[in-house]
Motif scaffolding. Structure first.
Motif, PDB file in Angstrom:
ATOM      1  N   GLY A  76     -11.728  -6.860  -3.233  1.00 40.63           N
ATOM      2  CA  GLY A  76     -10.874  -6.682  -1.714  1.00 40.63           C
ATOM      3  C   GLY A  76     -11.508  -7.833  -0.859  1.00 40.63           C
ATOM      4  O   GLY A  76     -12.396  -8.355  -0.862  1.00 40.63           O
TER       5      GLY A  76
ATOM      6  N   HIS B 181     -10.561  -1.182   6.247  1.00 41.53           N
ATOM      7  CA  HIS B 181     -11.053  -2.224   5.703  1.00 41.53           C
ATOM      8  C   HIS B 181     -12.531  -2.298   6.268  1.00 41.53           C
ATOM      9  O   HIS B 181     -13.434  -1.617   5.816  1.00 41.53           O
TER      10      HIS B 181
ATOM     11  N   GLU C 259      -1.383  -4.761  -1.022  1.00 44.32           N
ATOM     12  CA  GLU C 259      -1.346  -5.512   0.156  1.00 44.32           C
ATOM     13  C   GLU C 259      -0.848  -4.650   1.467  1.00 44.32           C
ATOM     14  O   GLU C 259      -0.399  -3.454   1.054  1.00 44.32           O
TER      15      GLU C 259
ATOM     16  N   SER D 101      -9.787  -9.756   3.220  1.00 40.27           N
ATOM     17  CA  SER D 101      -8.876  -9.810   4.175  1.00 40.27           C
ATOM     18  C   SER D 101      -8.979 -11.421   5.021  1.00 40.27           C
ATOM     19  O   SER D 101      -9.846 -12.150   4.752  1.00 40.27           O
TER      20      SER D 101
ATOM     21  N   TRP E 122      -2.046  -6.963  -6.912  1.00 40.62           N
ATOM     22  CA  TRP E 122      -2.553  -7.161  -5.514  1.00 40.62           C
ATOM     23  C   TRP E 122      -1.901  -5.927  -4.893  1.00 40.62           C
ATOM     24  O   TRP E 122      -0.932  -5.531  -5.261  1.00 40.62           O
TER      25      TRP E 122
ATOM     26  N   TYR F  84      -6.167  -7.087   1.652  1.00 41.35           N
ATOM     27  CA  TYR F  84      -5.530  -7.009   0.253  1.00 41.35           C
ATOM     28  C   TYR F  84      -6.797  -6.690  -0.778  1.00 41.35           C
ATOM     29  O   TYR F  84      -8.046  -7.007  -0.609  1.00 41.35           O
ATOM     30  N   ASP F  85      -6.240  -5.827  -1.669  1.00 41.36           N
ATOM     31  CA  ASP F  85      -7.297  -5.407  -2.846  1.00 41.36           C
ATOM     32  C   ASP F  85      -6.755  -5.955  -4.182  1.00 41.36           C
ATOM     33  O   ASP F  85      -5.476  -6.084  -4.094  1.00 41.36           O
TER      34      ASP F  85
ATOM     35  N   GLU G 146     -10.127  -0.717  -8.781  1.00 46.26           N
ATOM     36  CA  GLU G 146     -10.244  -1.654  -7.690  1.00 46.26           C
ATOM     37  C   GLU G 146     -11.400  -2.636  -8.143  1.00 46.26           C
ATOM     38  O   GLU G 146     -12.368  -2.264  -8.286  1.00 46.26           O
TER      39      GLU G 146
ATOM     40  N   TYR H 164       0.642  -1.168   0.002  1.00 48.17           N
ATOM     41  CA  TYR H 164       0.135  -0.050  -0.057  1.00 48.17           C
ATOM     42  C   TYR H 164       0.838   1.285  -0.127  1.00 48.17           C
ATOM     43  O   TYR H 164       0.540   2.104  -0.843  1.00 48.17           O
TER      44      TYR H 164
END
Length: 427
Positions: free
Chosen positions: A321, A284, A267, A323, A265, A310-311, A318, A113
């Motif tokens: 997403g 998130h 993350e 997690s 990705w 994670y997206d 996007e 990120y």
RNA sequence: GGGGGUGUAGCGAAGCUGGUUAUCGCGCCGGCCUGUCAAGCCGGAGAUCGCGGGUUCAAUCCCCGUCACUCCCGCCA
């Protein structure tokens, strides 16, 4: 597996669509923003796999890639980890592409990120072309140039993009045309330096010391034929501005191959952020697990905690997403507490989840993929509404049926509702 | 809530700095021709130029207002 559409309103996240209860006066259902809590409950109850093509509802303003009801491929697995979800997702997408005569190579590249923000100015980078952003704040700590000096002294940043070799393709007007774009991002303006054989040309170069100029050119590998563009402001505004500039110039200079499908990705998102009122909020959602190594600093340094989320990004959009979820009641309580959700509210809102977690929950996690957005990108259309039958307008109305509409007063009475909107009872 | 764009026939569009019967493609209707397969030829109908007001001898064009759609910021994953 299907999950209810009439659910419970929760305080986190987007605005809910509410449905009044006729049976219990004064109470409301909420349409799901996602089936998150249901699918976690299913995992905890012993289902080890789940998927659903789920309608989701978020009462927020529309965009080209957003309408208030949309469709997700929602999936969840128990006894998995980040790599497991990513791998499954990659295989799913590869298979999907094959069905429509396209292809991709897996695994997809990953970017942290913070790197995405620094290099691309956004957490949904379009990696089909370069023009990456560089931080040059450190070169101007003692600068005489007031614009940079002020930005830095108030905690901001100075960042730049070297448009390598594109000088001849960009007229003075092209560069000036970036200003309104930056204004739309709340930025104050944009500076530039054109590198020529006869030296740098720029309205601002006269404010730079020789040292500053030289270290700048070194850092950006600037050579004749390049153009450097700068933004100086708060990090948020600089990122937004340079991201917009990057995309605009990427298109204008023809650097984007629109036959390409570039998955990435993203993350290592932070677990928490400050919301608009300065309070702690989930990046998130509140059920996202922090990474193991950071759990110890949840209370002491919450904003440094990295989440196990994670997206997945396709061509700068996007498309999904997910997690790893918290599967421990105590940890879930701690996170809710950091979010400022008191014991009573936690209990009232998520009590069923906290209780379920107490009985011993398997590690679990999943992802949701935006079907409409994926369709939009595969078809190369510019609006999500091009791939939705009976789409909502930007005012969230259905032009064909006329929804939403006024209803007879009796219908409201039955629902124990009185409208305070003008003329609402004249239907 | 804020900023920008658009609104011309059923659909998609053109209409430069205001000037006689508002143009084009597709579609539609009629006729002719034709071994069809996105056919061809001829003819025709179809427009309160979003709506209201203003400026002007004259407004699709300029000004004000309003409505709708749309893009962006805020908001939202």
């Amino acid at each position: 597996m299907e999950t209810p559409v009439l659910g419970k309103s929760t305080p986190e996240g987007a605005r809910d669509y509410l449905v009044p209860s006729r049976i219990t006066p004064g109470t409301f259902f909420a349409l799901p923003q996602s089936p998150q809590l249901y699918k976690q409950s299913l995992m905890i109850s012993g289902f080890d796999r789940y998927f659903q093509i789920a309608k989701c509802f978020r009462d927020e303003d529309l965009r080209a890639d957003r309408q208030p009801e949309f469709t997700q491929v929602d999936l969840e697995l128990s006894f998995t980890d980040r790599a497991g979800v990513m791998s499954l997702t990659e295989k799913l997408l590869k298979h999907l592409l094959k069905q429509v005569g396209r292809s991709c190579t897996i695994p997809f590249p990953r970017i942290a990120y913070q790197d995405a923000i620094l290099r691309f100015g956004t957490d949904a980078p379009d990696v089909r072309f370069g023009l990456e952003i560089e931080d040059v704040s450190g070169l101007f700590t003692d600068t005489a140039f007031t614009v940079f000096k002020n930005a830095l002294s108030s905690g901001g940043v100075v960042r730049a993009i070297n448009l390598k070799g594109h000088s001849s393709a960009l007229s003075r007007k092209d560069l000036d045309d970036l200003t309104p774009l930056v204004h739309s991002c709340k930025g104050k303006g944009i500076a530039w330096i054109r590198m020529t054989e006869d030296g740098p040309q720029s309205p601002i170069i006269k404010y730079f010391s020789e040292d500053e100029s030289q270290s700048l050119y070194r850092k950006l590998h600037a050579h004749p034929g390049d153009v450097i563009v700068f933004a100086a402001d708060t990090e948020k505004i600089v990122c937004r501005s340079l991201s917009a500039v990057r995309l605009y110039l990427g298109r204008k200079l023809g650097l984007i191959d629109d036959t390409q499908l570039a998955f990435t990705w993203v993350e290592d998102f932070p677990l928490f952020e400050h919301d608009e009122t300065g309070r702690t909020a989930s990046v998130h959602h509140p059920f996202t697990s922090p990474i193991e190594a950071d759990i110890h600093m949840l209370e002491t340094d919450p904003f440094a905690v990295t989440s196990d989320a994670y997206d997945i990004v396709l061509n700068g959009s996007e498309i999904g997403g997910g997690s790893m979820r918290i599967h421990n009641a105590e940890l879930q309580r701690r996170v809710l507490s950091i979010l400022g959700i008191d014991e009573q509210t936690s209990h009232d809102t998520f009590g069923f989840l906290l209780e379920a977690l107490q009985y011993g929950a398997p590690p679990h996690g999943g992802i949701a993929l935006g079907v409409d957005r994926i369709m939009m990108l595969l078809l190369g259309t510019e609006s999500i509404r091009d791939v939705i039958a009976f789409p909502k307008t930007q005012k969230a109305a259905c032009l064909m049926t006329g929804a939403p509409s006024l209803v007879p007063r009796e219908q409201l009475d039955e629902l124990h509702i009185e409208s305070i909107a003008p003329d609402i009872n004249d239907a």
